[in-house]
Design an enzyme around this catalytic site. Structure first.
Site, PDB file in Angstrom:
ATOM      1  N   LYS A  68       0.809  -1.226   0.000  1.00  0.00           N
ATOM      2  CA  LYS A  68       0.000   0.000   0.000  1.00  0.00           C
ATOM      3  C   LYS A  68       0.840   1.273   0.000  1.00  0.00           C
ATOM      4  O   LYS A  68       0.402   2.308  -0.508  1.00  0.00           O
ATOM      5  CB  LYS A  68      -0.955   0.004   1.200  1.00  0.00           C
ATOM      6  CG  LYS A  68      -2.060  -1.028   1.103  1.00  0.00           C
ATOM      7  CD  LYS A  68      -3.046  -0.903   2.251  1.00  0.00           C
ATOM      8  CE  LYS A  68      -4.170  -1.914   2.126  1.00  0.00           C
ATOM      9  NZ  LYS A  68      -5.205  -1.720   3.163  1.00  0.00           N
ATOM     10  N   ASP A 105     -10.094   2.684   1.723  1.00  0.00           N
ATOM     11  CA  ASP A 105     -10.169   2.132   3.080  1.00  0.00           C
ATOM     12  C   ASP A 105     -10.841   3.102   4.041  1.00  0.00           C
ATOM     13  O   ASP A 105     -11.620   2.694   4.905  1.00  0.00           O
ATOM     14  CB  ASP A 105      -8.769   1.804   3.598  1.00  0.00           C
ATOM     15  CG  ASP A 105      -8.233   0.484   3.087  1.00  0.00           C
ATOM     16  OD1 ASP A 105      -9.049  -0.379   2.707  1.00  0.00           O
ATOM     17  OD2 ASP A 105      -6.997   0.310   3.064  1.00  0.00           O
TER      18      ASP A 105
END
Length: 285
Positions: A68, A105
């Site tokens: 990420k 997210d």
């Protein structure tokens, strides 16, 4: 005949439920397309993007551990929210072949809390355990929603640095995991009108990982326990929370919420969220 596709990348990746979610939605909507998973090692990340960039059928990918953060300098553009968080979990191939990084997210985490967040509170506090990529999105999202955050990690110094970076304006606190592992006799004040969260934003409790050591004497009455672990979806952390009379939110809630935003970008349609219960049944099969 070519078919548009997206996928999730990570290392490891076989356990990901993302293909189940996206393919369920594609089938329910009758859309052409597929969603796969692809294991990408750290030293193969740049090569993977170079290959996919030239494939007109590839719509993009979701990104999970451990990529990420590492993927960000390899992209052409970073969405402002992802830039602020410092982590990308969704990459979209634009019409010109350029790659844009997003973070879904943060909104995915907040989605099951919308009813609570729409209310006015005297005070909001979140105890967050974990300092990885998903925790970065969670801390940024909670700070934006005016929570005082107590962030715990293996390294309290890393937790403090994350708070200073992502939530510099608040009266937040950093500690290590051990702070919450032992029982406390702290007498919580009247929590009426307050919103309290306890969030496991770490891999602890995941299949193959040691359990999260959290003593629920640290959770105020009426707190909400939220675990982002998805394998298993019903973790010992959540089971203990329910036994203590607390509301529990599992990792499927965040996973489905973040997938919603990614699906729209990949396939140009809104997923059928009225099918969430059926989707959960398929995910647990």
């Amino acid at each position: 005949m070519s078919v548009p596709y997206a996928e999730v990348i990570g290392d490891p990746i076989a356990q990901s439920k993302s293909p189940v979610i996206h393919n369920f939605w594609l089938a329910r909507l009758g859309l052409p397309g597929r969603y796969d998973h692809c294991q990408v090692h750290g030293d193969g990340l740049e090569r993977y993007l170079s290959q996919r960039r030239t494939d007109p059928d590839w719509r993009g990918c979701n990104v999970t551990m451990p990529h990420k953060l590492a993927i960000m300098p390899l992209l052409d553009r970073i969405d402002p929210l992802a830039a602020r968080i410092g982590a990308v979990n969704t990459v979209v191939r634009e019409a010109d072949g350029s790659l844009t990084g997003y973070n879904t997210d943060a909104p995915g985490f907040l989605e099951p809390l919308q009813a609570e967040l729409a209310a006015t509170h005297l005070f909001r506090m979140a105890r967050v355990l974990g300092t990885g990529g998903a925790a970065r999105a969670i801390v940024a999202a909670l700070a934006q929603e005016h929570f005082v955050i107590v962030l715990a990690g293996r390294d309290a110094g890393k937790a403090l640095a994350m708070l200073d970076e992502l939530a510099p304006d608040g009266e937040h606190h950093a500690t290590d995991f051990g702070h919450f592992a032992d029982a406390t006799d702290f007498a919580f004040d009247d929590r009426k009108g307050c919103l309290d969260l306890v969030v496991n934003a770490s891999p602890l409790g995941m299949t193959g990982q040691p359990p999260l050591a959290f003593d629920f004497s640290h959770a105020p009455p009426g707190a909400i326990a939220y675990d982002i672990v998805t394998s298993p979806p019903d973790t010992p952390f959540l089971q203990t929370a329910r036994a203590a009379g607390l509301r529990a939110i599992d990792g499927y809630a965040m996973l489905i919420g973040q997938a919603d935003r990614a699906f729209t970008r990949f396939f140009g349609a809104n997923p059928p969220r009225e099918e969430d219960e059926a989707l959960r049944t398929v995910m647990q099969a």
